[in-house]
Design a protein around this motif. Structure first.
Motif, short mmCIF file in Angstrom:
data_model
loop_
_atom_site.label_atom_id
_atom_site.label_comp_id
_atom_site.label_asym_id
_atom_site.label_seq_id
_atom_site.Cartn_x
_atom_site.Cartn_y
_atom_site.Cartn_z
N UNK A 13 -6.41 9.33 2.97
CA UNK A 13 -5.16 10.02 3.26
C UNK A 13 -3.96 9.12 3.01
N UNK A 14 -4.05 7.85 3.41
CA UNK A 14 -2.94 6.93 3.17
C UNK A 14 -2.67 6.75 1.68
N UNK A 15 -3.71 6.76 0.87
CA UNK A 15 -3.51 6.64 -0.58
C UNK A 15 -2.72 7.82 -1.12
N UNK A 16 -2.84 8.97 -0.47
CA UNK A 16 -2.13 10.17 -0.92
C UNK A 16 -0.68 10.18 -0.49
N UNK A 17 -0.38 9.62 0.68
CA UNK A 17 0.97 9.76 1.24
C UNK A 17 1.74 8.45 1.28
N UNK A 18 1.08 7.31 1.03
CA UNK A 18 1.72 6.01 1.28
C UNK A 18 2.56 5.45 0.17
N UNK A 19 2.45 5.99 -1.05
CA UNK A 19 3.25 5.48 -2.16
C UNK A 19 2.99 4.01 -2.43
N UNK A 20 4.06 3.26 -2.68
CA UNK A 20 3.94 1.84 -3.04
C UNK A 20 3.51 0.96 -1.87
N UNK A 21 3.49 1.51 -0.67
CA UNK A 21 3.03 0.72 0.48
C UNK A 21 1.52 0.51 0.46
N UNK A 22 0.82 1.29 -0.33
CA UNK A 22 -0.64 1.29 -0.29
C UNK A 22 -1.21 0.86 -1.63
N UNK A 23 -1.90 -0.28 -1.62
CA UNK A 23 -2.57 -0.78 -2.83
C UNK A 23 -3.97 -1.20 -2.43
N UNK A 24 -4.83 -0.21 -2.31
CA UNK A 24 -6.20 -0.43 -1.83
C UNK A 24 -7.17 0.18 -2.83
N UNK A 25 -8.45 -0.22 -2.77
CA UNK A 25 -9.43 0.40 -3.65
C UNK A 25 -9.52 1.90 -3.43
#
Length: 492
Positions: A474-486
């Motif tokens: 869910x964070x990958x969908x809503x987090x934008x540039x804040x999220x850089x995870x596999x």
């Protein structure tokens, strides 16, 4: 007289620090009635509160421990005071003379439980051998996080992993059904006594509080509707909660999991039909969430990110001691209003207050509540009050649902997101885990390598890993540039 002397010393220490009961309650972020009960010796401050109390009183932590550690001061009396409700319940259920359970537990203590963490894949294979293939449209929750393959024992469905249900009044429609006809549950008295002996040795808290048992559920995109009844937590602790220990003991002995070889599982959760029929058993459950807090850019840390919080569970909890879990993690249960608290979001808000924001007065496992509405806006912690003052500051969503084959529990995986960067500078220093955690870990959503290592850790609970992976999706969908995870891809 030792207990009385120590209570007097605690009062004297407060007065020597120039504090009234009201002021001490304010500083410790508890209700004044809690301080009164500390000083009356009804129960002690919880271990996570000792360092702060020591600073407030101008004492060392060891001195504070000497002042208020009821468990050390009262010795064997703690066995009766903390586990008394469980002893009484088993006496009644087994038709024993009052006091029989206590005598049998004392005869076995000390009997510490050894922490065992079985390989998730091995557990999954053992449970697959016992239960066979899942019915149509069901599967065990599996995922890939980057190059890491993850297998759990959470039985779920495609629509249950794509819920994205806001935990608000319109979408969160789990309701209490009064006077539910509860199924008869036979208790293995010998196993229950052993469980209580372990709890006494480890200081585990088994409270006499009600929990919600699942009766019926309809979960789909953007909505959760269900029915729950009430059951005593002590009954769960002495029945269904024993399944995981039986499973890990058998695997540790190198034996297979087969029908007829595991008497507790054969009794409480014998087949997949029983798993998928919660109304026919004591189906307790949990609400757990991956908490993500937006932080502004930092010269040492880098650009804007989300802080992710993970807990190392205390040895004093009934469920998943010594394991990794998201935080908050709690049994779904009422606090004060049994009907209103049946909604999933009610448990999640309470646990944020208790597990992260220091509200010990909403922990009714430590004693009865005195406030008519513990979650009244005027009683909220400063962080929670700020989050709820304006719409949009606090996002709570249910991201998945499944049945945990290890325990039979129902699991509501969720995500809590604070998107307003102002929160962290204001309240980041106030976030502190409570007695249920031995440690609190922090991860940045900009550090994909560390998060990948975290996902691969074998110390995770089934339900915790389920919530972590669903939350990362869910964070990958809503987090934008804040999220850089596999990338997390489901394979179930």
């Amino acid at each position: 007289m030792v207990g009385v002397r120590r209570r007097i010393e605690l009062v004297s220490a407060r007065k020597a620090a120039g504090l009234t009961q009201e002021k001490l309650a304010e500083v410790m972020r508890v209700d004044r009635s809690t301080v009164i009960r500390w000083e009356a010796g009804e129960y002690a401050p919880l271990p996570f509160q000792w360092p702060k109390l020591a600073r407030v009183l101008g004492r060392s932590t060891d001195e504070v421990r000497d002042l208020i550690d009821v468990r050390q001061a009262s010795g064997p009396l703690t066995l009766g005071s903390e586990l008394g409700p469980a002893f009484s319940w088993l006496d009644r259920h087994a038709n024993w003379t009052p006091g029989t359970t206590r005598s049998r537990v004392e005869a076995q203590a000390p009997n510490r439980r050894a922490a065992q963490v079985a390989d998730r894949r091995r557990v999954g294979e053992a449970l697959a051998c016992y239960y066979g293939n899942p019915p149509a449209d069901h599967a065990m929750y599996q995922a890939r996080c980057g190059q890491i393959e993850v297998q759990t024992s959470i039985l779920t469905r495609p629509e249950w992993t794509e819920l994205l249900c806001p935990l608000n009044f319109e979408s969160d429609r789990v309701a209490l059904v009064p006077d539910v006809e509860q199924p008869r549950r036979n208790v293995d008295e010998g196993a229950a006594v052993r469980r209580l002996a372990e709890a006494a040795a480890d200081g585990v808290r088994i409270a006499d509080v009600p929990i919600y048992r699942l009766v019926q559920l309809e979960a789909g995109p953007s909505s959760i509707a269900g029915k729950v009844g009430l059951a005593p937590f002590v009954e769960y602790a002495l029945t269904a909660d024993l399944l995981e220990r039986e499973l890990t003991d058998r695997l540790a002995a190198g034996k297979q999991l087969r029908a007829g070889s595991v008497p507790l599982r054969d009794r409480y959760l014998p087949d997949l039909a029983a798993v998928l029929d919660p109304s026919g058993r004591l189906c307790a459950g949990g609400v757990l969430a991956l908490t993500a807090i937006a932080r502004p850019a930092d010269p040492n840390r880098g650009g804007p990110d989300y802080l992710l919080l993970v807990q190392e569970r205390s040895g004093r909890v009934v469920n998943a001691p010594g394991r990794l879990a998201v935080i908050p993690k709690a049994f779904h249960r009422p606090l004060a209003d049994q009907r209103a608290d049946a909604r999933i979001g009610a448990t999640l808000r309470r646990e944020l207050e208790k597990e992260l924001f220091g509200r010990a007065d909403v922990d009714n496992t430590a004693g009865g509540l005195r406030a008519a509405d513990p979650m009244h806006p005027s009683r909220l912690s400063a962080p929670m009050r700020w989050l709820t003052e304006e719409p949009g500051r606090l996002r709570m969503e249910c991201t998945g649902f499944g049945f945990n084959l290890v325990s039979g529990n129902y699991e509501f995986a969720s995500v809590v997101v604070v998107d307003d960067e102002e929160f962290w500078p204001r309240f980041g220093g106030s976030i502190e885990a409570n007695w249920e955690a031995d440690g609190l870990r922090s991860y940045s959503t900009l550090d994909g390598d560390l998060i990948a290592e975290l996902v691969a850790d074998e110390a995770w609970t089934n339900e915790g890993l389920f919530a972590l992976l669903q939350g990362l999706r869910r964070l990958s969908e809503i987090g934008g540039d804040r999220v850089k995870i596999p990338t997390v891809e489901l394979s179930c």
